[in-house]
Design an enzyme around this catalytic site. Sequence first.
Site, PDB file in Angstrom:
ATOM      1  N   ASP A   1       0.860  -1.176   0.000  1.00 49.80           N
ATOM      2  CA  ASP A   1       0.000   0.000   0.000  1.00 49.80           C
ATOM      3  C   ASP A   1       0.905   1.236   0.000  1.00 49.80           C
ATOM      4  O   ASP A   1       2.127   1.108  -0.159  1.00 49.80           O
ATOM      5  CB  ASP A   1      -0.994  -0.028   1.168  1.00 49.80           C
ATOM      6  CG  ASP A   1      -0.370   0.178   2.540  1.00 49.80           C
ATOM      7  OD1 ASP A   1       0.857   0.407   2.640  1.00 49.80           O
ATOM      8  OD2 ASP A   1      -1.122   0.117   3.533  1.00 49.80           O
ATOM      9  N   HIS A   2       0.322   2.395   0.169  1.00 49.04           N
ATOM     10  CA  HIS A   2       1.083   3.650   0.122  1.00 49.04           C
ATOM     11  C   HIS A   2       2.191   3.713   1.175  1.00 49.04           C
ATOM     12  O   HIS A   2       3.196   4.384   0.967  1.00 49.04           O
ATOM     13  CB  HIS A   2       0.129   4.837   0.313  1.00 49.04           C
ATOM     14  CG  HIS A   2      -0.607   4.784   1.608  1.00 49.04           C
ATOM     15  ND1 HIS A   2      -1.708   3.965   1.782  1.00 49.04           N
ATOM     16  CD2 HIS A   2      -0.402   5.419   2.781  1.00 49.04           C
ATOM     17  CE1 HIS A   2      -2.153   4.104   3.028  1.00 49.04           C
ATOM     18  NE2 HIS A   2      -1.378   4.981   3.652  1.00 49.04           N
TER      19      HIS A   2
ATOM     20  N   GLY B   1       2.446  -0.254   6.289  1.00 51.89           N
ATOM     21  CA  GLY B   1       3.103   0.483   7.363  1.00 51.89           C
ATOM     22  C   GLY B   1       3.645  -0.412   8.460  1.00 51.89           C
ATOM     23  O   GLY B   1       4.790  -0.301   8.870  1.00 51.89           O
ATOM     24  N   THR B   2       2.806  -1.334   8.936  1.00 48.55           N
ATOM     25  CA  THR B   2       3.216  -2.252  10.002  1.00 48.55           C
ATOM     26  C   THR B   2       3.314  -3.697   9.541  1.00 48.55           C
ATOM     27  O   THR B   2       3.920  -4.520  10.222  1.00 48.55           O
ATOM     28  CB  THR B   2       2.219  -2.216  11.176  1.00 48.55           C
ATOM     29  OG1 THR B   2       0.946  -2.665  10.699  1.00 48.55           O
ATOM     30  CG2 THR B   2       2.122  -0.822  11.776  1.00 48.55           C
TER      31      THR B   2
ATOM     32  N   ILE C   1       0.762  -5.554   9.596  1.00 50.15           N
ATOM     33  CA  ILE C   1      -0.337  -6.224  10.293  1.00 50.15           C
ATOM     34  C   ILE C   1      -1.568  -6.353   9.397  1.00 50.15           C
ATOM     35  O   ILE C   1      -2.122  -7.445   9.243  1.00 50.15           O
ATOM     36  CB  ILE C   1      -0.686  -5.482  11.597  1.00 50.15           C
ATOM     37  CG1 ILE C   1       0.508  -5.528  12.561  1.00 50.15           C
ATOM     38  CG2 ILE C   1      -1.929  -6.090  12.244  1.00 50.15           C
ATOM     39  CD1 ILE C   1       0.376  -4.594  13.763  1.00 50.15           C
ATOM     40  N   GLY C   2      -2.012  -5.254   8.824  1.00 52.22           N
ATOM     41  CA  GLY C   2      -3.207  -5.296   7.967  1.00 52.22           C
ATOM     42  C   GLY C   2      -3.033  -6.227   6.792  1.00 52.22           C
ATOM     43  O   GLY C   2      -3.944  -7.008   6.457  1.00 52.22           O
ATOM     44  N   MET C   3      -1.875  -6.147   6.155  1.00 50.31           N
ATOM     45  CA  MET C   3      -1.604  -7.023   5.010  1.00 50.31           C
ATOM     46  C   MET C   3      -1.668  -8.490   5.415  1.00 50.31           C
ATOM     47  O   MET C   3      -2.260  -9.312   4.709  1.00 50.31           O
ATOM     48  CB  MET C   3      -0.223  -6.719   4.414  1.00 50.31           C
ATOM     49  CG  MET C   3      -0.141  -5.412   3.674  1.00 50.31           C
ATOM     50  SD  MET C   3      -0.995  -5.519   2.099  1.00 50.31           S
ATOM     51  CE  MET C   3      -0.212  -4.175   1.220  1.00 50.31           C
TER      52      MET C   3
ATOM     53  N   ARG D   1       9.033 -33.248  11.076  1.00 46.82           N
ATOM     54  CA  ARG D   1       8.077 -33.171  12.183  1.00 46.82           C
ATOM     55  C   ARG D   1       7.094 -32.014  12.029  1.00 46.82           C
ATOM     56  O   ARG D   1       6.018 -32.025  12.613  1.00 46.82           O
ATOM     57  CB  ARG D   1       8.810 -33.066  13.517  1.00 46.82           C
ATOM     58  CG  ARG D   1       9.625 -31.804  13.680  1.00 46.82           C
ATOM     59  CD  ARG D   1      10.499 -31.867  14.947  1.00 46.82           C
ATOM     60  NE  ARG D   1      11.454 -30.792  14.960  1.00 46.82           N
ATOM     61  CZ  ARG D   1      11.291 -29.658  15.645  1.00 46.82           C
ATOM     62  NH1 ARG D   1      10.206 -29.471  16.368  1.00 46.82           N
ATOM     63  NH2 ARG D   1      12.206 -28.726  15.612  1.00 46.82           N
ATOM     64  N   HIS D   2       7.445 -31.037  11.208  1.00 46.83           N
ATOM     65  CA  HIS D   2       6.582 -29.871  11.013  1.00 46.83           C
ATOM     66  C   HIS D   2       5.440 -30.142  10.037  1.00 46.83           C
ATOM     67  O   HIS D   2       4.422 -29.461  10.072  1.00 46.83           O
ATOM     68  CB  HIS D   2       7.407 -28.678  10.516  1.00 46.83           C
ATOM     69  CG  HIS D   2       8.563 -28.376  11.409  1.00 46.83           C
ATOM     70  ND1 HIS D   2       8.414 -27.843  12.664  1.00 46.83           N
ATOM     71  CD2 HIS D   2       9.895 -28.576  11.236  1.00 46.83           C
ATOM     72  CE1 HIS D   2       9.604 -27.704  13.226  1.00 46.83           C
ATOM     73  NE2 HIS D   2      10.513 -28.149  12.379  1.00 46.83           N
TER      74      HIS D   2
END
Length: 147
Positions: free
Chosen positions: A8-9, A66-67, A69-71, A132-133
């Site tokens: 984003d921007h 920006g963080t 988080i939203g993405m 194992r994962h």
Amino acid sequence: MRVAIGADHAGVNIKEDIIHIIKELGMDAIDLGCDCNESVDYPDYAIPVAEKVASGEADRGILICGTGIGMSIAANKVSGIRCALVHDLFSAKATRLHNDSNVLAMGERIIGPGLASEIAKVWLETEYEAGRHAKRVSKITEYEARA
């Protein structure tokens, strides 16, 4: 490898650096925007990147806002996506090794371009170790299939 990338921007500056890293590694970058500093909505970029990965049109995806988080929240709404929000090298490697993350999210306001480029490079070069994962990742996939 084909890597879909979107921002984003608030992530557009780092996006250009990451595209350079993708190409430097001999991979193909699929740039899904944005290319401006004017306010835009992160789901409009996160979801198309995640859909490219989920459909197989891209092998992996990278998202920057920006963080981050939203993405990451938006991308993880797409079935088949395991988007990891990462701001350090250890987590970048671990999320590929252990979680087989297929989308990476970062925050331009949290980390600078140098660290973002290093994270992207480590994440792109690290292969899933399964073992194992694999049982844990398959539990996520099985749950998704029921929804």
